[in-house]
Design a protein around this motif. Sequence first.
Motif, short mmCIF file in Angstrom:
data_model
loop_
_atom_site.label_atom_id
_atom_site.label_comp_id
_atom_site.label_asym_id
_atom_site.label_seq_id
_atom_site.Cartn_x
_atom_site.Cartn_y
_atom_site.Cartn_z
N GLU A 153 0.82 -1.20 0.00
CA GLU A 153 0.00 0.00 0.00
C GLU A 153 0.86 1.26 0.00
OE1 GLU A 153 -0.32 -2.49 2.08
OE2 GLU A 153 -2.35 -3.29 1.98
N GLU A 154 0.44 2.25 -0.77
CA GLU A 154 1.13 3.53 -0.80
C GLU A 154 0.65 4.44 0.32
OE1 GLU A 154 0.42 5.02 -4.71
OE2 GLU A 154 1.98 3.79 -5.63
N SER A 155 -0.57 4.21 0.79
CA SER A 155 -1.13 5.00 1.88
C SER A 155 -2.15 4.14 2.63
CB SER A 155 -1.79 6.28 1.34
OG SER A 155 -2.84 5.96 0.44
N ASP A 156 -2.67 4.67 3.72
CA ASP A 156 -3.61 3.90 4.54
C ASP A 156 -4.92 3.62 3.80
OD1 ASP A 156 -1.76 3.83 6.57
OD2 ASP A 156 -2.60 5.58 7.61
N ASP A 157 -5.32 4.53 2.90
CA ASP A 157 -6.58 4.35 2.19
C ASP A 157 -6.40 3.75 0.80
OD1 ASP A 157 -5.29 6.51 1.13
OD2 ASP A 157 -7.04 7.84 1.09
N HIS A 158 -5.21 3.23 0.52
CA HIS A 158 -4.93 2.61 -0.78
C HIS A 158 -5.56 1.22 -0.84
CE1 HIS A 158 -1.77 1.08 -3.89
NE2 HIS A 158 -2.95 1.31 -4.45
N GLU A 168 0.39 -4.31 -9.86
CA GLU A 168 0.90 -2.96 -10.11
C GLU A 168 1.50 -2.37 -8.85
OE1 GLU A 168 1.77 0.47 -12.30
OE2 GLU A 168 1.19 -1.56 -12.92
N ALA A 169 0.87 -2.59 -7.69
CA ALA A 169 1.40 -2.10 -6.42
C ALA A 169 2.75 -2.74 -6.11
CB ALA A 169 0.41 -2.36 -5.29
N TYR A 170 2.86 -4.04 -6.37
CA TYR A 170 4.13 -4.74 -6.17
C TYR A 170 5.20 -4.21 -7.13
CZ TYR A 170 3.02 -8.36 -2.73
OH TYR A 170 2.73 -9.03 -1.57
N ARG A 171 4.79 -3.93 -8.36
CA ARG A 171 5.75 -3.42 -9.35
C ARG A 171 6.32 -2.08 -8.92
NH1 ARG A 171 6.21 0.20 -13.05
NH2 ARG A 171 4.13 1.00 -12.68
N LYS A 172 5.45 -1.21 -8.39
CA LYS A 172 5.91 0.11 -7.95
C LYS A 172 6.86 0.00 -6.76
CE LYS A 172 1.91 2.71 -9.62
NZ LYS A 172 0.75 3.56 -9.24
N SER A 225 7.31 -5.32 -15.63
CA SER A 225 8.66 -4.81 -15.40
C SER A 225 8.66 -3.80 -14.26
CB SER A 225 9.20 -4.15 -16.67
OG SER A 225 8.33 -3.10 -17.08
N PHE A 226 9.81 -3.66 -13.62
CA PHE A 226 9.98 -2.68 -12.56
C PHE A 226 11.47 -2.38 -12.44
CE2 PHE A 226 9.93 -6.89 -10.70
CZ PHE A 226 11.05 -6.92 -9.88
N GLN A 227 11.79 -1.32 -11.69
CA GLN A 227 13.17 -0.91 -11.48
C GLN A 227 13.65 -1.44 -10.13
OE1 GLN A 227 15.25 0.76 -13.59
NE2 GLN A 227 13.65 0.68 -15.14
N GLN A 228 14.77 -2.14 -10.16
CA GLN A 228 15.36 -2.69 -8.93
C GLN A 228 16.82 -2.27 -8.88
OE1 GLN A 228 13.65 -4.60 -6.60
NE2 GLN A 228 15.43 -4.45 -5.29
N SER A 229 17.12 -1.31 -7.97
CA SER A 229 18.49 -0.79 -7.84
C SER A 229 19.01 -0.23 -9.16
CB SER A 229 19.43 -1.88 -7.32
OG SER A 229 18.99 -2.40 -6.08
#
Length: 254
Positions: A153-158, A168-172, A225-229
């Motif tokens: 979660e990005e915030s409490d209400d996400h 998508e949340a995991y990717r971010k 895809s996502f950015q890792q380091s």
Amino acid sequence: MDGIMSKLRNLDAYPKINEDFYSRTLSGGLITLASSVLMLLLFISELRLYLHTVTETKLVVDTSRGETLRINFDVTFPALPCSILSLDAMDISGEQHLDVKHDIIKKRIDSHGNVIEARPDGIGAPKIEKPLQKHGGRLEHNETYCGSCFGAEESDDHCCNTCEDVREAYRKKGWALSNPDLIDQCKREGFLQRIKEEEGEGCNVYGFLEVNKVAGNFHFAPGKSFQQSGVHVHDLLAFQKDTFNVRRKKSVLS
């Protein structure tokens, strides 16, 4: 008949001189031979110039700024299902477009290249009447559904109400989704079951991209895809497969 021939002779605009009034010379023969050779060479030279293709190279500086370049594509992957195929675009300015979906159409195809009818989402999914709420309980009839993002979660209400939202949340976050069956949304939508049912299918993807006029690339690959380091990574753990056949059958770019 003789009268007709006589009238035709009268039409001759180039009357011939009687042989008694001219003489043939060696110099005249040489001039005739030389002129004939020269005319033949000129004819061959002009013919070669006419048939020869001239390539002209021109370099023009593009003075426009802020404009984009449209890239049209039509690519067929005969052994890569549409459900796991994603498209990414990036350039040297640092701009990235991950898992592009807009202005792109995917068509499922069978092993013979025939288009398969699109199947509505959720068919074949397990029957779960009450989705799991973010707080841990099941959805009641008087509640608004707010699914858990399972730590991303990005915030409490996400809220993550679909399997795609969780991915998508995991990717971010830069996390890999190792087992979708442990995610209530993915299990309810039959994510892994849908992938297994599409085993052996291919995908035709076509559409266009709007990219900056700078050096960059776009690519098709399985997984989100996502950015890792600072490294561009594709999450393949969710598909529970060891190999992927990304061979292309047809590619059209313009």
